[in-house]
Scaffold this motif. Structure first.
Motif, PDB file in Angstrom:
ATOM      1  N   HIS A   1       1.449  -1.106  -0.410  1.00 48.28           N
ATOM      2  CA  HIS A   1       0.085  -0.013   0.448  1.00 48.28           C
ATOM      3  C   HIS A   1       0.701   0.822  -0.077  1.00 48.28           C
ATOM      4  N   LYS A   2       1.951   1.166   0.939  1.00 47.82           N
ATOM      5  CA  LYS A   2       2.867   2.722   0.792  1.00 47.82           C
ATOM      6  C   LYS A   2       3.514   2.357  -0.592  1.00 47.82           C
ATOM      7  N   VAL A   3       3.744   1.128  -1.150  1.00 49.92           N
ATOM      8  CA  VAL A   3       4.485   1.196  -2.111  1.00 49.92           C
ATOM      9  C   VAL A   3       3.487   2.164  -3.920  1.00 49.92           C
ATOM     10  N   GLU A   4       2.587   1.295  -3.172  1.00 51.99           N
ATOM     11  CA  GLU A   4       1.543   2.069  -4.701  1.00 51.99           C
ATOM     12  C   GLU A   4       1.104   3.611  -3.719  1.00 51.99           C
ATOM     13  N   THR A   5       0.922   3.815  -2.679  1.00 55.52           N
ATOM     14  CA  THR A   5       1.114   5.566  -2.200  1.00 55.52           C
ATOM     15  C   THR A   5       1.885   6.724  -2.949  1.00 55.52           C
ATOM     16  N   ASP A   6       3.402   5.927  -2.766  1.00 59.86           N
ATOM     17  CA  ASP A   6       4.199   6.201  -3.341  1.00 59.86           C
ATOM     18  C   ASP A   6       4.113   6.841  -4.434  1.00 59.86           C
ATOM     19  N   LEU A   7       3.664   5.215  -5.749  1.00 58.83           N
ATOM     20  CA  LEU A   7       3.766   5.721  -6.821  1.00 58.83           C
ATOM     21  C   LEU A   7       3.032   6.674  -7.495  1.00 58.83           C
ATOM     22  N   LYS A   8       1.408   6.551  -6.447  1.00 54.72           N
ATOM     23  CA  LYS A   8       0.517   7.382  -6.876  1.00 54.72           C
ATOM     24  C   LYS A   8       1.228   9.167  -6.632  1.00 54.72           C
ATOM     25  N   ILE A   9       1.648   9.226  -5.816  1.00 55.37           N
ATOM     26  CA  ILE A   9       2.385  10.997  -5.562  1.00 55.37           C
ATOM     27  C   ILE A   9       3.323  11.319  -6.625  1.00 55.37           C
TER      28      ILE A   9
END
Length: 246
Positions: free
Chosen positions: A43-51
């Motif tokens: 989830h953190k990786v997905e959030t970082d990618l979205k950012i």
């Protein structure tokens, strides 16, 4: 089992199938923890990618806006130099009447260009600058008179959605108008009796006024305001919004 003093001895005394169940439960708990940690990391990786994606899109938008500014300023300065050259030539030829006409035209054009990109609202300035090329190519004149910086009693997000909606609607209505004299958008704000008043005169052809009004109320839902819409001259409507403090 753990609560017992001799928990290992107690564990050995359990029937074999119970020991297997207990071991499997412990393993399942550990696997659950591992999976939970992996989900959090994913989830953190997905959030970082979205950012990063949003940052990239914002950067692209800034670059596009800068490119528009450069092209617009280049064309404006090119036309300005050309006009100065024409005026200088007319003065050398002592054609004062034509020089005066050219000078007045230049002053009028410069005034319109300035009004099209500057107001006391940072948000409106941004939205207007985004549309510079579109306005110019479609012969749209935008007149802004934000008389007081108290426009900022409306938060920036709401200002963005409000002004963006007004400009989008105006551009869509202008598509049905042929004569340039009707392609005018006027936005004005002032304080009257401690109330912020916003007045917009925008092109009108086939706009659903009831839907338009409801959308405005939705955008400004967090504010107590009164919206009045009236038909003006041909192809024009006047929008007045009174922001009451009560």
């Amino acid at each position: 089992m753990i609560a017992e003093d001799q928990h290992l001895h107690v564990f050995k005394d359990y029937p074999r199938q119970y020991r297997i169940i207990i071991i499997l439960c412990i393993v399942s708990y550990l696997l659950t923890i591992v999976i939970f940690i992996m989900i959090i990391n994913t989830h953190k990786v997905e959030t970082d990618l979205k950012i990063e994606k949003y940052k990239s899109e914002a950067l692209d938008q800034k670059f596009s806006l800068m490119s528009q500014h450069y092209l617009y300023n280049f064309n404006f300065l090119h036309d300005l130099i050309h006009s100065y050259s024409d005026i200088y030539r007319l003065l050398n030829n002592k054609d004062l009447e034509c020089a005066k006409i050219e000078l007045n035209a230049l002053m009028d054009k410069t005034y319109k260009e300035f009004n099209s990109i500057y107001s006391n609202s940072i948000v409106l300035n941004y939205l207007l600058n985004m549309r510079l090329n579109s306005f110019k190519s479609n012969h749209i004149e935008c007149i802004t008179t934000i008389e007081d910086e108290k426009i900022n009693i409306i938060d920036f997000n709401t200002q963005f959605y409000f002004f963006n909606y007004i400009l989008d609607i105006s551009e869509k209505q202008i598509q049905f108008i042929e004569k340039d004299e009707y392609k005018i958008i006027a936005i004005k704000s002032k304080m009257i009796a401690n109330n912020l008043i916003i007045q917009c005169i925008i092109p009108y052809v086939n706009l659903n006024l009831e839907e338009f009004k409801n959308n405005l109320y939705s955008i400004l839902s967090q504010y107590h305001c009164i919206i009045d819409i009236s038909k003006e001259q041909k192809f024009k409507i006047k929008l007045i919004i009174n922001f009451n403090k009560t």
